[in-house]
Design a protein around this motif. Structure first.
Motif, PDB file in Angstrom:
ATOM      1  N   GLU A 135       0.791  -1.233   0.000  1.00  0.00           N
ATOM      2  CA  GLU A 135       0.000   0.000   0.000  1.00  0.00           C
ATOM      3  C   GLU A 135       0.824   1.285   0.000  1.00  0.00           C
ATOM      4  O   GLU A 135       0.317   2.342  -0.365  1.00  0.00           O
ATOM      5  CB  GLU A 135      -0.910   0.022   1.226  1.00  0.00           C
ATOM      6  N   ARG A 136       2.075   1.221   0.423  1.00  0.00           N
ATOM      7  CA  ARG A 136       2.903   2.430   0.482  1.00  0.00           C
ATOM      8  C   ARG A 136       3.866   2.546  -0.695  1.00  0.00           C
ATOM      9  O   ARG A 136       4.725   3.410  -0.726  1.00  0.00           O
ATOM     10  CB  ARG A 136       3.651   2.475   1.820  1.00  0.00           C
ATOM     11  N   ASP A 137       3.715   1.671  -1.685  1.00  0.00           N
ATOM     12  CA  ASP A 137       4.570   1.743  -2.866  1.00  0.00           C
ATOM     13  C   ASP A 137       4.295   3.036  -3.623  1.00  0.00           C
ATOM     14  O   ASP A 137       3.141   3.468  -3.724  1.00  0.00           O
ATOM     15  CB  ASP A 137       4.316   0.538  -3.780  1.00  0.00           C
ATOM     16  N   GLN A 138       5.332   3.649  -4.150  1.00  0.00           N
ATOM     17  CA  GLN A 138       5.199   4.929  -4.853  1.00  0.00           C
ATOM     18  C   GLN A 138       4.308   4.816  -6.091  1.00  0.00           C
ATOM     19  O   GLN A 138       3.706   5.795  -6.508  1.00  0.00           O
ATOM     20  CB  GLN A 138       6.585   5.443  -5.256  1.00  0.00           C
ATOM     21  N   TRP A 139       4.219   3.645  -6.675  1.00  0.00           N
ATOM     22  CA  TRP A 139       3.425   3.475  -7.891  1.00  0.00           C
ATOM     23  C   TRP A 139       1.958   3.153  -7.630  1.00  0.00           C
ATOM     24  O   TRP A 139       1.216   2.856  -8.576  1.00  0.00           O
ATOM     25  CB  TRP A 139       4.028   2.377  -8.756  1.00  0.00           C
ATOM     26  N   VAL A 140       1.505   3.193  -6.395  1.00  0.00           N
ATOM     27  CA  VAL A 140       0.097   2.896  -6.112  1.00  0.00           C
ATOM     28  C   VAL A 140      -0.785   3.753  -7.018  1.00  0.00           C
ATOM     29  O   VAL A 140      -0.614   4.966  -7.107  1.00  0.00           O
ATOM     30  CB  VAL A 140      -0.238   3.154  -4.626  1.00  0.00           C
ATOM     31  N   SER A 141      -1.708   3.079  -7.699  1.00  0.00           N
ATOM     32  CA  SER A 141      -2.665   3.768  -8.568  1.00  0.00           C
ATOM     33  C   SER A 141      -3.860   2.845  -8.779  1.00  0.00           C
ATOM     34  O   SER A 141      -3.763   1.633  -8.542  1.00  0.00           O
ATOM     35  CB  SER A 141      -2.027   4.117  -9.923  1.00  0.00           C
ATOM     36  N   PRO A 142      -4.981   3.391  -9.242  1.00  0.00           N
ATOM     37  CA  PRO A 142      -6.158   2.545  -9.487  1.00  0.00           C
ATOM     38  C   PRO A 142      -5.928   1.501 -10.585  1.00  0.00           C
ATOM     39  O   PRO A 142      -6.688   0.544 -10.689  1.00  0.00           O
ATOM     40  CB  PRO A 142      -7.242   3.550  -9.915  1.00  0.00           C
ATOM     41  N   GLN A 143      -4.896   1.660 -11.401  1.00  0.00           N
ATOM     42  CA  GLN A 143      -4.621   0.721 -12.492  1.00  0.00           C
ATOM     43  C   GLN A 143      -3.813  -0.502 -12.037  1.00  0.00           C
ATOM     44  O   GLN A 143      -3.695  -1.471 -12.776  1.00  0.00           O
ATOM     45  CB  GLN A 143      -3.867   1.408 -13.641  1.00  0.00           C
ATOM     46  N   LEU A 144      -3.234  -0.451 -10.833  1.00  0.00           N
ATOM     47  CA  LEU A 144      -2.382  -1.543 -10.353  1.00  0.00           C
ATOM     48  C   LEU A 144      -3.085  -2.320  -9.238  1.00  0.00           C
ATOM     49  O   LEU A 144      -3.875  -1.765  -8.478  1.00  0.00           O
ATOM     50  CB  LEU A 144      -1.049  -1.006  -9.825  1.00  0.00           C
ATOM     51  N   SER A 145      -2.747  -3.590  -9.140  1.00  0.00           N
ATOM     52  CA  SER A 145      -3.254  -4.426  -8.048  1.00  0.00           C
ATOM     53  C   SER A 145      -2.307  -4.293  -6.864  1.00  0.00           C
ATOM     54  O   SER A 145      -1.139  -4.685  -6.946  1.00  0.00           O
ATOM     55  CB  SER A 145      -3.344  -5.889  -8.495  1.00  0.00           C
ATOM     56  N   ILE A 146      -2.819  -3.710  -5.795  1.00  0.00           N
ATOM     57  CA  ILE A 146      -2.040  -3.403  -4.597  1.00  0.00           C
ATOM     58  C   ILE A 146      -2.597  -4.233  -3.445  1.00  0.00           C
ATOM     59  O   ILE A 146      -3.818  -4.417  -3.344  1.00  0.00           O
ATOM     60  CB  ILE A 146      -2.136  -1.895  -4.263  1.00  0.00           C
ATOM     61  N   HIS A 147      -1.720  -4.710  -2.552  1.00  0.00           N
ATOM     62  CA  HIS A 147      -2.159  -5.579  -1.457  1.00  0.00           C
ATOM     63  C   HIS A 147      -1.563  -5.150  -0.118  1.00  0.00           C
ATOM     64  O   HIS A 147      -0.377  -4.819  -0.045  1.00  0.00           O
ATOM     65  CB  HIS A 147      -1.750  -7.027  -1.744  1.00  0.00           C
ATOM     66  N   SER A 148      -2.390  -5.204   0.913  1.00  0.00           N
ATOM     67  CA  SER A 148      -1.902  -5.035   2.278  1.00  0.00           C
ATOM     68  C   SER A 148      -1.269  -6.350   2.720  1.00  0.00           C
ATOM     69  O   SER A 148      -1.463  -7.396   2.087  1.00  0.00           O
ATOM     70  CB  SER A 148      -3.061  -4.686   3.213  1.00  0.00           C
ATOM     71  N   ARG A 149      -0.548  -6.322   3.826  1.00  0.00           N
ATOM     72  CA  ARG A 149       0.038  -7.556   4.352  1.00  0.00           C
ATOM     73  C   ARG A 149      -1.051  -8.585   4.654  1.00  0.00           C
ATOM     74  O   ARG A 149      -0.901  -9.774   4.364  1.00  0.00           O
ATOM     75  CB  ARG A 149       0.876  -7.273   5.598  1.00  0.00           C
ATOM     76  N   GLU A 150      -2.174  -8.117   5.197  1.00  0.00           N
ATOM     77  CA  GLU A 150      -3.272  -9.014   5.519  1.00  0.00           C
ATOM     78  C   GLU A 150      -3.850  -9.650   4.253  1.00  0.00           C
ATOM     79  O   GLU A 150      -4.194 -10.833   4.236  1.00  0.00           O
ATOM     80  CB  GLU A 150      -4.371  -8.274   6.288  1.00  0.00           C
ATOM     81  N   GLN A 151      -3.959  -8.870   3.188  1.00  0.00           N
ATOM     82  CA  GLN A 151      -4.468  -9.411   1.923  1.00  0.00           C
ATOM     83  C   GLN A 151      -3.496 -10.436   1.328  1.00  0.00           C
ATOM     84  O   GLN A 151      -3.920 -11.451   0.781  1.00  0.00           O
ATOM     85  CB  GLN A 151      -4.727  -8.277   0.929  1.00  0.00           C
ATOM     86  N   VAL A 152      -2.207 -10.170   1.445  1.00  0.00           N
ATOM     87  CA  VAL A 152      -1.203 -11.125   0.960  1.00  0.00           C
ATOM     88  C   VAL A 152      -1.343 -12.435   1.735  1.00  0.00           C
ATOM     89  O   VAL A 152      -1.369 -13.525   1.149  1.00  0.00           O
ATOM     90  CB  VAL A 152       0.228 -10.554   1.088  1.00  0.00           C
ATOM     91  N   GLN A 153      -1.449 -12.328   3.056  1.00  0.00           N
ATOM     92  CA  GLN A 153      -1.591 -13.537   3.868  1.00  0.00           C
ATOM     93  C   GLN A 153      -2.866 -14.288   3.504  1.00  0.00           C
ATOM     94  O   GLN A 153      -2.868 -15.525   3.455  1.00  0.00           O
ATOM     95  CB  GLN A 153      -1.540 -13.175   5.352  1.00  0.00           C
ATOM     96  N   ALA A 154      -3.952 -13.575   3.207  1.00  0.00           N
ATOM     97  CA  ALA A 154      -5.202 -14.231   2.826  1.00  0.00           C
ATOM     98  C   ALA A 154      -5.069 -14.961   1.486  1.00  0.00           C
ATOM     99  O   ALA A 154      -5.628 -16.053   1.313  1.00  0.00           O
ATOM    100  CB  ALA A 154      -6.343 -13.210   2.768  1.00  0.00           C
ATOM    101  N   LEU A 155      -4.332 -14.377   0.538  1.00  0.00           N
ATOM    102  CA  LEU A 155      -4.125 -15.039  -0.754  1.00  0.00           C
ATOM    103  C   LEU A 155      -3.468 -16.407  -0.571  1.00  0.00           C
ATOM    104  O   LEU A 155      -3.752 -17.348  -1.310  1.00  0.00           O
ATOM    105  CB  LEU A 155      -3.246 -14.191  -1.675  1.00  0.00           C
ATOM    106  N   PHE A 156      -2.582 -16.497   0.414  1.00  0.00           N
ATOM    107  CA  PHE A 156      -1.807 -17.720   0.623  1.00  0.00           C
ATOM    108  C   PHE A 156      -2.333 -18.558   1.788  1.00  0.00           C
ATOM    109  O   PHE A 156      -1.624 -19.409   2.308  1.00  0.00           O
ATOM    110  CB  PHE A 156      -0.325 -17.377   0.810  1.00  0.00           C
ATOM    111  N   ASP A 157      -3.575 -18.324   2.162  1.00  0.00           N
ATOM    112  CA  ASP A 157      -4.174 -19.121   3.231  1.00  0.00           C
ATOM    113  C   ASP A 157      -4.187 -20.598   2.822  1.00  0.00           C
ATOM    114  O   ASP A 157      -4.633 -20.942   1.722  1.00  0.00           O
ATOM    115  CB  ASP A 157      -5.602 -18.643   3.507  1.00  0.00           C
ATOM    116  N   GLY A 158      -3.670 -21.450   3.681  1.00  0.00           N
ATOM    117  CA  GLY A 158      -3.601 -22.872   3.378  1.00  0.00           C
ATOM    118  C   GLY A 158      -2.331 -23.295   2.660  1.00  0.00           C
ATOM    119  O   GLY A 158      -2.108 -24.470   2.436  1.00  0.00           O
TER     120      GLY A 158
END
Length: 190
Positions: A135-158
């Motif tokens: 979320e704090r990356d300089q390139w954050v924009s509506p065109q890019l897929s950005i993830h919080s740490r919690e979202q990253v952990q959810a992607l890899f659940d299991g």
């Protein structure tokens, strides 16, 4: 946008560290690897060098042409290239899926579908290696897929984490431009 400058800057560089860590972890013989957003092939070339069958995907024909030009004749039969965008990829079952610095460039409204296809394609015991932007990356924009740490952990659940490193600091791009990076370097086992 033209990618030629990026290709010039990255051609000939060694494989990205996440892929190298995944290959160190891989205990079986080479299988099928998918390289998503392969660019000019720094990771694809390493996979081929190590005996893997590789399907390399990129949306830019120039990238794939440059990749094919670098492949030694003895490895050419083990490489299939696909000029496609993330939004339309159909992925075969694979042992390893790599995407170095590319997944954030999938349009956000297509990311969940792409991630489902990645998860479904990766065989049990298979490895994923790649990066996601935070979320704090300089390139954050509506065109890019950005993830919080919690979202990253959810992607890899299991999944089983092999390695995850969060970077949040000033740095430079491949073109030498100053940039604040917030990203997750990931190696995980399905």
């Amino acid at each position: 946008m033209t990618w030629s400058g990026f290709y010039d800057a990255t051609q000939g560089l060694p494989a990205v560290g996440t892929l190298q860590r995944a290959l160190t972890r891989w205990a079986r013989g080479p299988g099928l690897a998918l390289d998503l957003g392969c660019g000019v092939g720094r990771d694809t070339l390493e996979l081929l060098r190590r005996g893997w069958q590789v399907r390399a995907y990129d949306a830019e024909a120039e990238a794939l042409s440059r990749l094919r030009d670098q492949v030694p004749a003895c490895d050419a039969a083990r490489l299939i290239t696909h000029c496609e965008r993330f939004e339309t990829l159909q992925l075969p079952s694979a042992n390893l899926i790599n995407s170095s610095f590319a997944l954030p460039f999938c349009a956000p409204d297509h990311f969940d579908s792409l991630w489902q296809r990645i998860s479904s394609a990766l065989e049990d015991g298979g490895l994923f290696s790649g990066q996601l932007f935070g979320e704090r990356d300089q390139w954050v924009s509506p065109q890019l897929s950005i993830h919080s740490r919690e979202q990253v952990q959810a992607l890899f659940d299991g999944w089983a984490w092999v390695d995850i490193e969060e970077i949040d600091r000033a740095g430079v791009t491949a073109l030498g431009r100053a940039k604040h990076w917030h990203l997750f370097h990931i190696v995980a086992e399905r």
